[in-house]
Every structure is written in structure tokens, then in C-alpha cells.
Design a protein around this motif. Structure first.
Motif, PDB file in Angstrom:
ATOM      1  N   MET A  88     -17.670   7.378  21.320  1.00  0.00           N
ATOM      2  CA  MET A  88     -17.540   6.233  20.504  1.00  0.00           C
ATOM      3  C   MET A  88     -16.811   6.620  19.350  1.00  0.00           C
ATOM      4  N   LYS A 146     -11.021   7.350  18.923  1.00  0.00           N
ATOM      5  CA  LYS A 146     -10.232   6.322  19.376  1.00  0.00           C
ATOM      6  C   LYS A 146      -9.089   6.642  20.307  1.00  0.00           C
ATOM      7  N   THR A 162     -20.576  -0.225  17.387  1.00  0.00           N
ATOM      8  CA  THR A 162     -19.856  -0.378  18.704  1.00  0.00           C
ATOM      9  C   THR A 162     -21.036  -0.095  19.805  1.00  0.00           C
ATOM     10  N   ALA A 214     -21.529  -2.823  22.853  1.00  0.00           N
ATOM     11  CA  ALA A 214     -21.201  -2.074  24.113  1.00  0.00           C
ATOM     12  C   ALA A 214     -22.411  -2.706  24.910  1.00  0.00           C
ATOM     13  N   LYS A 228     -12.258  11.257  23.046  1.00  0.00           N
ATOM     14  CA  LYS A 228     -13.225  10.715  23.872  1.00  0.00           C
ATOM     15  C   LYS A 228     -13.921  11.919  24.772  1.00  0.00           C
ATOM     16  N   VAL A 267     -19.959   3.555  14.734  1.00  0.00           N
ATOM     17  CA  VAL A 267     -20.547   3.752  15.876  1.00  0.00           C
ATOM     18  C   VAL A 267     -21.575   2.936  16.380  1.00  0.00           C
TER      19      VAL A 267
END
Length: 271
Positions: free
Chosen positions: A182, A185, A12, A16, A190, A9
């Protein structure tokens, strides 16, 4: 298994942040406007649920729908960006001007979408101001707008300090929702992960800059005794600053700097 580990994460989050920073002004404005409008829609839905059930908790349960849509569609919410984009700047992956440009245009987009939906909602609900009696939701907006501005001002520095702290606590949870999304998947994962922290902030009555971009001007349109100066001086500027601190310090930096800078290793146990 669709679970994503905190270490993944953290990576990520940085990806992002860099992706957000690379978006054009056009994309930031469009995606930001959509986000502002969606949160305004969520507020009216939450007020409807609260008024029908007489339970504020019912409103908190349905409010996250707008945020979930924002997350799933990859739209731009400045309060969420507060926890991500500055990380890329701190790690020297983007310039100061790039960071400020991104946050500024997302803020403007959120403001445009929020005020636009406020106007559309006022137009539909009041029949262009010709309706003699306000509905329950409209009355709740008036009350909220006054409470969030002149209500704080009545208590002087203590009231403004309360607004500031509520904003810190709010975006701690909102950005936790951004990061929690995050960890999965799958779409369902989410939705659940992102929605939980948003439910918390709304249920506890904390201060969110983009929500207030809708609530306060909408309340003003329906007759709240609030001026534009009241809106910005007693709420919007203070809450935005609190949201920056809460999102960046308590979520973005806290998570990234405990997971993103470490390499996982396993040491064999001694026998």
C-alpha cells in the motif's frame, strides 16, 4: 512520486478492511481459492529453485511471485485478512458476525484452492500414482509435511510451542508485505515492497497457514507418514492461531494505531 505515506496507508488499511468485509461468499471463495493455489504454485517453484541451485536462498527469492500476484489482482488471503478485517471490527465499523463470516469463508477458499492444486500437482507428477520414483520436489514435500507435523509432535509441548511462535513471526512478515504494497501506487513499486517481507519469512522457515494447506496434504499424497489428525492438531490449528496473533497484533494494530488515529501537524520552530 508514487510513494504513499504511512498515515495514508493507515487509512487505506481501514478502507481495505471494510471492502473485504463487504464481499459476497462467492467472491470470497473464488478469490480465496485462487490465492491458495497460487501459494502452492509458489512453493513448488521455490522447491525447484532450491533443488537446482542447492541453495535454499534461491527458493526464498522466487517464492514471493505468488504473493505478488495475489496483491496485484486483489485476491483474498486469510493470513493477510487477519491484519485488516479485525481492525474494522475493533473500530466498530463492522459486526462480529461479519468479521467471522469473512475470515471463515476466505479460510475455506484458501483451503479448497491449496488442496486442489496439491491434487493436480500429484496427478501430473506421479501420473495418477503410477510413477515408481518420486522427483526431488516431491521428496521435499514429503520431508516438509513430516517435519511440520510429527516432527513438532516428537518434541511434545516444546515442539508445538515452536510451531506457534514460528507462525507469529511468519504472519508478522506476511502482513507487513500486505501493508508495504500500500506504500506505492505503481505496479513495480507494489511488487518490490510486497515481495521483501515475504522473502524474509520463507527464507527463515517460518510457518504459514495457507502454505501448509498445500505442503502437508501434498506431502501426504506423495507418501508422507502423516494423518489428517496430525495435519490439523500438530500444525494447521496451531499455526492459524499464531498467524492471527502475529498479523493482527504486530502489523495491523501496530501500524494502524500509531498512524491511523493521529492528525499530522507542523509546529513552527521558536526563534
Amino acid at each position: 512520486m508514487d510513494y504513499v505515506s504511512p498515515k495514508e496507508v493507515a487509512g487505506t488499511m481501514m478502507n481495505a478492511a471494510i471492502t473485504k468485509a463487504s464481499l459476497s461468499v462467492k467472491d470470497l471463495l473464488i478469490r480465496g481459492s485462487m490465492s491458495g493455489a497460487l501459494l502452492g504454485i509458489s512453493v513448488t517453484l521455490a522447491y525447484l529453485a532450491s533443488s537446482q541451485t542447492k541453495l535454499s536462498m534461491a527458493g526464498a527469492l522466487v517464492f514471493p511471485v505468488g504473493f505478488v500476484i495475489i496483491v496485484i489482482l486483489g485476491l483474498e488471503l486469510v493470513t493477510g485478512s487477519f491484519s485488516l478485517v479485525p481492525l474494522a471490527w475493533l473500530e466498530k465499523k463492522i459486526t462480529t458476525s461479519t468479521m467471522l463470516k469473512n475470515l471463515f469463508w476466505v479460510f475455506i477458499g484458501n483451503l479448497i484452492g491449496s488442496v486442489l492444486f496439491a491434487f493436480l500437482f500429484w496427478t501430473a507428477s506421479s501420473e495418477m500414482g503410477t510413477a515408481a520414483i518420486l522427483g526431488t520436489i516431491e521428496q521435499m514435500l514429503v520431508t516438509a509435511a513430516e517435519k511440520k507435523t510429527t516432527g513438532y509432535a516428537m518434541h511434545g509441548s516444546a515442539g508445538l510451542c515452536a510451531a506457534f511462535v514460528k507462525a507469529i513471526l511468519c504472519n508478522w512478515m506476511v502482513c507487513m508485505g500486505v501493508v508495504m504494497a500500500m506504500t506505492s501506487k505503481s505496479t513495480v513499486g507494489k511488487i518490490l515492497a510486497a515481495g521483501i517481507p515475504i522473502f524474509i519469512f520463507f527464507a527463515l522457515g517460518y510457518e504459514h497457514a495457507v502454505v501448509n494447506m498445500f505442503v502437508i496434504p501434498a506431502g501426504m499424497m506423495f507418501g508422507a507418514k502423516v494423518t489428517i489428525a496430525d495435519w490439523w492438531l500438530y500444525n494447521q490449528l496451531i499455526v492459524t492461531l499464531g498467524n492471527i496473533i502475529g498479523g493482527l497484533l504486530f502489523t495491523g494494530m501496530a501500524i494502524y494505531y500509531t498512524y491511523g488515529t493521529k492528525t499530522e501537524s507542523v509546529t513552527a520552530p521558536t526563534v
